[in-house]
Structures are given as structure tokens and as C-alpha cells.
Design an enzyme around this catalytic site. Structure first.
Site, PDB file in Angstrom:
ATOM      1  N   THR A   1       0.870  -1.181   0.000  1.00 41.01           N
ATOM      2  CA  THR A   1       0.000   0.000   0.000  1.00 41.01           C
ATOM      3  C   THR A   1       0.901   1.224   0.000  1.00 41.01           C
ATOM      4  O   THR A   1       1.649   1.435   0.970  1.00 41.01           O
ATOM      5  CB  THR A   1      -0.889   0.025   1.252  1.00 41.01           C
ATOM      6  OG1 THR A   1      -1.642  -1.178   1.300  1.00 41.01           O
ATOM      7  CG2 THR A   1      -1.844   1.207   1.211  1.00 41.01           C
TER       8      THR A   1
ATOM      9  N   LYS B   1      -7.831   1.426  -3.182  1.00 41.58           N
ATOM     10  CA  LYS B   1      -7.509   1.003  -1.817  1.00 41.58           C
ATOM     11  C   LYS B   1      -7.705   2.165  -0.824  1.00 41.58           C
ATOM     12  O   LYS B   1      -8.328   1.995   0.229  1.00 41.58           O
ATOM     13  CB  LYS B   1      -6.060   0.501  -1.787  1.00 41.58           C
ATOM     14  CG  LYS B   1      -5.448   0.354  -0.419  1.00 41.58           C
ATOM     15  CD  LYS B   1      -5.655  -0.997   0.192  1.00 41.58           C
ATOM     16  CE  LYS B   1      -5.102  -1.045   1.606  1.00 41.58           C
ATOM     17  NZ  LYS B   1      -5.304  -2.292   2.265  1.00 41.58           N
TER      18      LYS B   1
ATOM     19  N   LYS C   1      -1.967   5.040   8.573  1.00 41.43           N
ATOM     20  CA  LYS C   1      -1.137   5.109   7.361  1.00 41.43           C
ATOM     21  C   LYS C   1      -2.022   5.312   6.125  1.00 41.43           C
ATOM     22  O   LYS C   1      -1.767   6.187   5.296  1.00 41.43           O
ATOM     23  CB  LYS C   1      -0.321   3.808   7.209  1.00 41.43           C
ATOM     24  CG  LYS C   1       0.408   3.715   5.879  1.00 41.43           C
ATOM     25  CD  LYS C   1       1.045   2.368   5.597  1.00 41.43           C
ATOM     26  CE  LYS C   1       1.499   2.315   4.133  1.00 41.43           C
ATOM     27  NZ  LYS C   1       2.125   1.072   3.737  1.00 41.43           N
TER      28      LYS C   1
HETATM   29  P1  NAD Z   1       6.116  -5.605   7.303  1.00 41.02           P
HETATM   30  O1  NAD Z   1       6.799  -4.409   7.874  1.00 41.02           O
HETATM   31  O2  NAD Z   1       5.811  -6.769   8.180  1.00 41.02           O
HETATM   32  O3  NAD Z   1       6.947  -6.153   6.022  1.00 41.02           O
HETATM   33  C1  NAD Z   1       7.682  -5.341   5.153  1.00 41.02           C
HETATM   34  C2  NAD Z   1       8.990  -6.073   4.847  1.00 41.02           C
HETATM   35  O4  NAD Z   1       9.727  -5.316   3.887  1.00 41.02           O
HETATM   36  C3  NAD Z   1       9.888  -6.233   6.081  1.00 41.02           C
HETATM   37  O5  NAD Z   1      10.173  -7.593   6.300  1.00 41.02           O
HETATM   38  C4  NAD Z   1      11.135  -5.432   5.724  1.00 41.02           C
HETATM   39  O6  NAD Z   1      12.338  -5.988   6.235  1.00 41.02           O
HETATM   40  C5  NAD Z   1      11.104  -5.487   4.210  1.00 41.02           C
HETATM   41  N1  NAD Z   1      11.890  -4.415   3.588  1.00 41.02           N
HETATM   42  C6  NAD Z   1      11.969  -3.114   3.941  1.00 41.02           C
HETATM   43  N2  NAD Z   1      12.815  -2.459   3.120  1.00 41.02           N
HETATM   44  C7  NAD Z   1      13.280  -3.367   2.233  1.00 41.02           C
HETATM   45  C8  NAD Z   1      14.181  -3.307   1.149  1.00 41.02           C
HETATM   46  N3  NAD Z   1      14.773  -2.160   0.793  1.00 41.02           N
HETATM   47  N4  NAD Z   1      14.440  -4.438   0.464  1.00 41.02           N
HETATM   48  C9  NAD Z   1      13.848  -5.619   0.807  1.00 41.02           C
HETATM   49  N5  NAD Z   1      12.980  -5.739   1.826  1.00 41.02           N
HETATM   50  C10 NAD Z   1      12.704  -4.628   2.529  1.00 41.02           C
HETATM   51  O7  NAD Z   1       4.768  -5.032   6.642  1.00 41.02           O
HETATM   52  P2  NAD Z   1       3.468  -5.890   6.199  1.00 41.02           P
HETATM   53  O8  NAD Z   1       2.487  -5.901   7.319  1.00 41.02           O
HETATM   54  O9  NAD Z   1       3.912  -7.158   5.564  1.00 41.02           O
HETATM   55  O10 NAD Z   1       2.865  -4.910   5.089  1.00 41.02           O
HETATM   56  C11 NAD Z   1       3.432  -4.811   3.790  1.00 41.02           C
HETATM   57  C12 NAD Z   1       2.564  -3.866   2.965  1.00 41.02           C
HETATM   58  O11 NAD Z   1       1.232  -4.384   2.910  1.00 41.02           O
HETATM   59  C13 NAD Z   1       2.457  -2.458   3.538  1.00 41.02           C
HETATM   60  O12 NAD Z   1       2.487  -1.542   2.472  1.00 41.02           O
HETATM   61  C14 NAD Z   1       1.121  -2.466   4.253  1.00 41.02           C
HETATM   62  O13 NAD Z   1       0.540  -1.179   4.326  1.00 41.02           O
HETATM   63  C15 NAD Z   1       0.320  -3.389   3.351  1.00 41.02           C
HETATM   64  N6  NAD Z   1      -0.815  -4.070   4.027  1.00 41.02           N
HETATM   65  C16 NAD Z   1      -0.633  -4.646   5.262  1.00 41.02           C
HETATM   66  C17 NAD Z   1      -1.711  -5.283   5.870  1.00 41.02           C
HETATM   67  C18 NAD Z   1      -1.558  -5.927   7.230  1.00 41.02           C
HETATM   68  O14 NAD Z   1      -2.581  -6.296   7.830  1.00 41.02           O
HETATM   69  N7  NAD Z   1      -0.338  -6.116   7.736  1.00 41.02           N
HETATM   70  C19 NAD Z   1      -2.953  -5.334   5.221  1.00 41.02           C
HETATM   71  C20 NAD Z   1      -3.085  -4.774   3.951  1.00 41.02           C
HETATM   72  C21 NAD Z   1      -1.991  -4.143   3.366  1.00 41.02           C
END
Ligand code: NAD
Length: 289
Positions: A86, A161, A236
Site C-alpha cells: 500500500t 484502496k 497510514k
Molecule cells: P512488514 O513491515 O511486516 O513487512 C515489510 C517487509 O519489507 C519487512 O520484512 C522489511 O524488512 C522489508 N523491507 C523493507 N525495506 C526493504 C528493502 N529495501 N528491500 C527488501 N525488503 C525490505 O509489513 P506488512 O504488514 O507485511 O505490510 C506490507 C505492505 O502491505 C504495507 O504496504 C502495508 O501497508 C500493506 N498491508 C498490510 C496489511 C496488514 O494487515 N499487515 C494489510 C493490507 C496491506
């Protein structure tokens, strides 16, 4: 298909696991984590090299832009960059243009459904991008989710979204404040639910994700407001809606009010780490004015 999967956090790890489980050749990369059972590369570019589709699932638009710059040059001409994070609409559109300039295609397809949906393979995807690239990704959407809507050109997935989540934030606040008013007027919460959930005040927030414990279907309210969908993530998405509204000159007073309330709840009160429906106990503790 050969798939590079970059960003293996709460959402990315189970999504990548489902693709590998379905027989795709998945190679992952993350700066922090190494999920068990997934083949890993030593860099984002190495994960992307030779892949038919490179999926990114990253925290925000700035990180997406950096990772896109790292991987586009390593990808096979004609391959697809599928971003499921997102992020702001501008980042999605900028990354799509960069992909096109590099002889690739891009699809932005943020998800709804949370960690439970990512694990169960029941996410909803809202996708933006060219039809051919969308078709390439369609079998992957089918594995990771149960519903996908093609919303138009690049950026439109992110637009859908944030519009959806702006409605969700606003209706959750409205539902919570109405419960507190009902409490103070002596109306039983079950009666309130029975009326509103079958009347014109019905919404997903009331009917499916009721913020009152013990009322309606099981929801995070019944689990002491453990997320679920954390208030931090709602904040966010609301902020992204307001950045988009500023850029598009759209008047969104309810979205602005919801953003302000969730910001206060998360940053100045006890909302961080709680479900976004914990607005109900927040309002219950307060008085008018
Ligand atoms: P998270 O923080 O658990 O995962 C993100 C991952 O990206 C981390 O493991 C981090 O180490 C990795 N990362 C960061 N910088 C990086 C880089 N330069 N290279 C490689 N990896 C890198 O977040 P999440 O909960 O998995 O969410 C991911 C996305 O999905 C976000 O944009 C969030 O808004 C969206 N989202 C999350 C949910 C939820 O319920 N968690 C629901 C819908 C959408």
C-alpha cells in the site's frame, strides 16, 4: 512461473509461501528476515534476475521507489513488476513509468484482507496497470486471493484502496461514536446492533467487524482489541488518502477528520498496536467537548 518476491514481512512471507506451495519457482529477498522454507537470494536484483514476475510487498512508497530502481535493470525485458504494497498513488505511477521505460510492465495491486487473508490465500486485490500485464498476474492473484478487480491504468489500484479505507475509517468512527451515544441513552448494545445492522446505518464496520464486544460476529473487540487491522495501519492509509486528496484537489472533510482522530489515538493516546475498532472504548472513556 519464476517469481522474485521482495519484502517478506507479515504479509509477504505467507503470500510467497502460498505461491511456492502452488508449484511456482519462488526466490525471495528481504533486508531483515529469512522465512523458513523459502529459497532466498542475496540481493533484490538477484531475486529479480530471470523472473517472469517480480512481486514487491514493502512498507511505503519511498522504499518501493528505491527497490524498483534496484531491480528494474536486472529484470528480463517484458517481465512484470507486481507491487502489492500500500503506497501513495504518485509512487505507484512513477514506478510504473520507470518500468515501462526499462522495457517492463508494472501492475499496482494493493490488498485487503490482512495477515489472515494473506495466510489463507483469501486476499482481495485491487489492480491498476495494462491489461496484458494484469492477465500475466491473474493466475497469481488466484493463488494469493479470492477476488481481484482490475481498476484501470497504473495507480488506480492504490486509488481504490485508499478510497475504500477512507470509507472504512470514517464508518468505524461513526459506528463507535454511535454505540457510545446509545450507551449513554440507555440503549442495550445488542438491540443497537440488531436495529442498525438491518437498517440504513448498516456498514461493514457494524455488520461484519462490530466494535462492541459480545455483539455481532466474532471480531477483534472480542479479543481485547488485539489486531486484526491495527489503528497504526488505518492511520497510514488515511494519511495516504489525504496526500492523494491534496494532490487531486478533492474536498474530503470526513477523511480529514478521521485522519486527525486516528493520529491522536495512535500518537498521543493508547491506540498504537491496538485494533482500529478500539475507537469504541476510546470514545466510551471520554465526555462531550
Ligand atoms: P512488514 O513491515 O511486516 O513487512 C515489510 C517487509 O519489507 C519487512 O520484512 C522489511 O524488512 C522489508 N523491507 C523493507 N525495506 C526493504 C528493502 N529495501 N528491500 C527488501 N525488503 C525490505 O509489513 P506488512 O504488514 O507485511 O505490510 C506490507 C505492505 O502491505 C504495507 O504496504 C502495508 O501497508 C500493506 N498491508 C498490510 C496489511 C496488514 O494487515 N499487515 C494489510 C493490507 C496491506
Amino acid at each position: 512461473m519464476k517469481i522474485g518476491f521482495i519484502g517478506l514481512g507479515n504479509m509477504g512471507a505467507p503470500m510467497a509461501a502460498n505461491l511456492a506451495q502452488a508449484g511456482h519457482d519462488v526466490v525471495g529477498y528481504d533486508v531483515l528476515v529469512k522465512p523458513d522454507g523459502l529459497a532466498m537470494a542475496s540481493s533484490a536484483a538477484a531475486a529479480a534476475a530471470g523472473a517472469d514476475v517480480v512481486i514487491t510487498m514493502l512498507p511505503n512508497g519511498d522504499i518501493l521507489r528505491v527497490v524498483a530502481a534496484e531491480v528494474h535493470g536486472a529484470m528480463t525485458l517484458g517481465a512484470v513488476h507486481l507491487d502489492c504494497s500500500t503506497v501513495d498513488v504518485n509512487s505507484a505511477r512513477t514506478v510504473a513509468q520507470a518500468a515501462e521505460a526499462a522495457g517492463l510492465a508494472a501492475v499496482d495491486a494493493p490488498v485487503s484482507g490482512g495477515i489472515g487473508g494473506a495466510t489463507a490465500g483469501t486476499l482481495t486485490f485491487m489492480a491498476g496497470g495494462p491489461a496484458a500485464a494484469f492477465e500475466t498476474c491473474a493466475p497469481l492473484f488466484e493463488i494469493m486471493g479470492q477476488k481481484v478487480v482490475h481498476c484501470g491504468p497504473s495507480g488506480n489500484g492504490q486509488a481504490a484502496k485508499i478510497c475504500n479505507n477512507m470509507i472504512l475509517g470514517v464508518t468505524m468512527i461513526a459506528t463507535c461514536e454511535a454505540f457510545v451515544l446509545a450507551d449513554k441513552l440507555g440503549l442495550d448494545r445488542q438491540a443497537m446492533f440488531d436495529v442498525v445492522s438491518t437498517s440504513s446505518g448498516a456498514s461493514w464496520s457494524m455488520n461484519t467487524y462490530c466494535p462492541a464486544p459480545g455483539v455481532g460476529p466474532a471480531s477483534p473487540a472480542d479479543n481485547d482489541y488485539q489486531p486484526g487491522f491495527a489503528a497504526d495501519l488505518m492511520l497510514k492509509d488515511l494519511r495516504l488518502s489525504q496526500v492523494a486528496a491534496d494532490g487531486a484537489d478533492a474536498d474530503t472533510p470526513m477523511g480529514a477528520a478521521a485522519t486527525e482522530l486516528y493520529a491522536r489515538f495512535v500518537e498521543a493516546e493508547d491506540g498504537a498496536g491496538r485494533d482500529f475498532s478500539a475507537m469504541l472504548p476510546r470514545f466510551a472513556q471520554r465526555r462531550r467537548g
